[in-house]
Design a protein around this motif. Sequence first.
Motif, PDB file in Angstrom:
ATOM      1  N   UNK A  42      -0.425  -3.002  -1.730  1.00  0.00           N
ATOM      2  CA  UNK A  42      -1.228  -1.783  -1.682  1.00  0.00           C
ATOM      3  C   UNK A  42      -0.685  -0.782  -2.696  1.00  0.00           C
ATOM      4  N   UNK A  43      -1.584  -0.199  -3.466  1.00  0.00           N
ATOM      5  CA  UNK A  43      -1.229   0.751  -4.517  1.00  0.00           C
ATOM      6  C   UNK A  43      -1.688   2.140  -4.085  1.00  0.00           C
TER       7      UNK A  43
ATOM      8  N   UNK B  82       3.900   1.796  -4.338  1.00  0.00           N
ATOM      9  CA  UNK B  82       3.273   0.635  -3.721  1.00  0.00           C
ATOM     10  C   UNK B  82       3.824   0.475  -2.310  1.00  0.00           C
ATOM     11  N   UNK B  83       3.104  -0.269  -1.499  1.00  0.00           N
ATOM     12  CA  UNK B  83       3.578  -0.645  -0.178  1.00  0.00           C
ATOM     13  C   UNK B  83       2.944  -1.982   0.190  1.00  0.00           C
TER      14      UNK B  83
ATOM     15  N   UNK C   4      -2.933  -2.511   8.771  1.00  0.00           N
ATOM     16  CA  UNK C   4      -1.536  -2.054   8.829  1.00  0.00           C
ATOM     17  C   UNK C   4      -1.014  -1.772   7.416  1.00  0.00           C
ATOM     18  N   UNK C   5      -0.324  -0.636   7.250  1.00  0.00           N
ATOM     19  CA  UNK C   5       0.265  -0.250   5.974  1.00  0.00           C
ATOM     20  C   UNK C   5       1.722   0.146   6.182  1.00  0.00           C
ATOM     21  N   UNK C   6       2.584  -0.230   5.258  1.00  0.00           N
ATOM     22  CA  UNK C   6       3.994   0.146   5.346  1.00  0.00           C
ATOM     23  C   UNK C   6       4.867  -1.083   5.103  1.00  0.00           C
TER      24      UNK C   6
ATOM     25  N   UNK D 250      -5.439   1.564  -2.837  1.00  0.00           N
ATOM     26  CA  UNK D 250      -6.192   0.406  -3.327  1.00  0.00           C
ATOM     27  C   UNK D 250      -5.458  -0.855  -2.894  1.00  0.00           C
ATOM     28  N   UNK D 251      -6.122  -1.683  -2.072  1.00  0.00           N
ATOM     29  CA  UNK D 251      -5.597  -2.991  -1.699  1.00  0.00           C
ATOM     30  C   UNK D 251      -6.017  -3.973  -2.781  1.00  0.00           C
TER      31      UNK D 251
END
Length: 273
Positions: free
Chosen positions: A125-126, A147-148, A176-178, A235-236
């Motif tokens: 992910x950006x 990023x993540x 989910x993000x992180x 952005x994915x």
Amino acid sequence: MHVVMTSAGIGRIEDGAVAVLDAPYPDPNTVIETTGSLDALGGAKVVRRIPLDGDELDLRAPLGRPRALWGVGLNYHSKAERTGRPAPDEPVLYLAGSSSVSAPGAAVRLPAEETVQMDYEAEIAVVIGRTLDRAAESEAWSAVAAITAANDMTARDVMKRTGTPALAKSFPGFTPLGASLLARDAIADPDAIGVRSWVGDERRQDSSSADMIFAIPELLARISRYAALRPGDVVLTGTPAGTGQDRDDFLRPGDTVRIEVDGVLPLTTHVRA
């Protein structure tokens, strides 16, 4: 810089610990939206330290609710080859509901009344730091803040039934993000970022951004031809082969998915009934 969001506040990862900061921002995404990067956290005063491997560490979603959450379908050569589809000439883009974002370690409900094909997708992910509006590819990477890791979960049967990616990907908790953010300046090469997934103890995906059909700068530039990307937008960037769709083996209650992206903390998600 390597940044997390904890129940105690924003922190920098330093020497095996989280240095909790005295920073006037509610979360790292607000830092990015306000200043364009994570640099403002570099000089922030440390108020306490929490060991990374300790029970005290309570990680939260580092990006809160992003204003825009972009995704792209079929952006890895390995995925195209596995599905027998030709590489697209233009990226297949969609917007997902930001209400689908969940925190590291979250338990995400399998919406059994709507899907029996809940899938995982390991993705880089950006996070955008500077506005991109009809940007050239050569300037796109410099506009990235961080990023993540992302798990772009998808109800495959909903996608097939409705033809609408936003519906298949916007169930509560499906993004989910992180668990942490790695600043752009800490990334040596955007074309060499590793991305992997595990379901339980089994590795399912293992690739890198080198296999992307549209590299990250090109992808961002192409989106910006049609829609301006603003600071804090996420952005994915697509998923490699090895998803449940590829294996005809979808997620079940009790499964644990772990996503790893080079340079950031692992992102773990639990599936519940």
